[in-house]
Motif scaffolding. Structure first.
Motif: not given
Length: 191
Positions: A31-33, A44-46, A51-53, A59-60
């Motif tokens: 699964t990709t961002v 994707s920018a949003t 999230f950084h990754a 793990f939020s």
């Protein structure tokens, strides 16, 4: 809470839901961002503003979970600083974090415990729980920082929890019951 804050929380929750659904369907590694962002209806920018990754999505709740666990330990009725005294608060935490359908923890835990790419992050979370509990036990003893006793007791308590989490998707019974069983094997340790 302002409208902006509510919108931010809603968007983060939508991203988390989209990611978990895609991870379960296609696997974490596949699964990709970009797929997560598209599923959540954002760019994707949003995504990267939240999230950084992609592992951060899973793990939020890390900070809130650590605070909850320490609060349960601090509020326990058995004031001993022993493994046995930590059984009930850790079992309550296990139920809240994993078994309660409102938290979505069972799906999340299964994914984290079965995905090799997430092992390092999972281990860091476990170590954080150990440090936080050891710190609480040290404060209760009037110490500035934990020595060997609280460190060992915290490590054993968290090991009971994580052992139950690993076994949880293979065994019948609730995660709290499995955690209690793990504690039953370790109740003679004290600091």
């Amino acid at each position: 809470m302002t409208l902006r804050e509510r919108n931010r929380l809603r968007t983060a929750a939508e991203v988390e839901t989209a990611a978990l659904e895609l991870f379960e369907r296609h696997g974490y590694d596949h699964t990709t961002v970009e797929q997560i962002a598209a599923r959540a209806g954002i760019s994707s920018a949003t995504f990267f503003r939240y999230f950084h990754a992609k592992e951060d999505v899973l793990f939020s709740g890390e900070d809130a979970a650590a605070l909850k666990l320490v609060a349960l330990v601090a509020g326990r009725s058995d004031r001993r600083r022993s493994v046995a005294a930590l059984a009930e608060p850790v079992c309550r935490f296990a139920h809240h974090a994993v078994a309660d359908p409102a938290t979505g923890g069972q799906r999340l835990t299964h994914l984290v415990m079965t995905t090799p790419a997430l092992e390092a992050r999972s281990l860091r979370l476990r170590l954080r729980w150990e440090r936080e509990i050891a710190g609480q036990l040290a404060r209760e003893a009037g110490a500035a920082r934990p020595d060997l006793g609280p460190t060992l007791v915290a490590a054993v308590a968290v090991s009971c929890l994580t052992s139950a989490l690993r076994a949880g998707h293979h065994a019948d019974g609730s995660i709290a019951d499995l955690t209690r069983q793990a504690f039953a094997h370790c109740t003679d340790l004290t600091c």
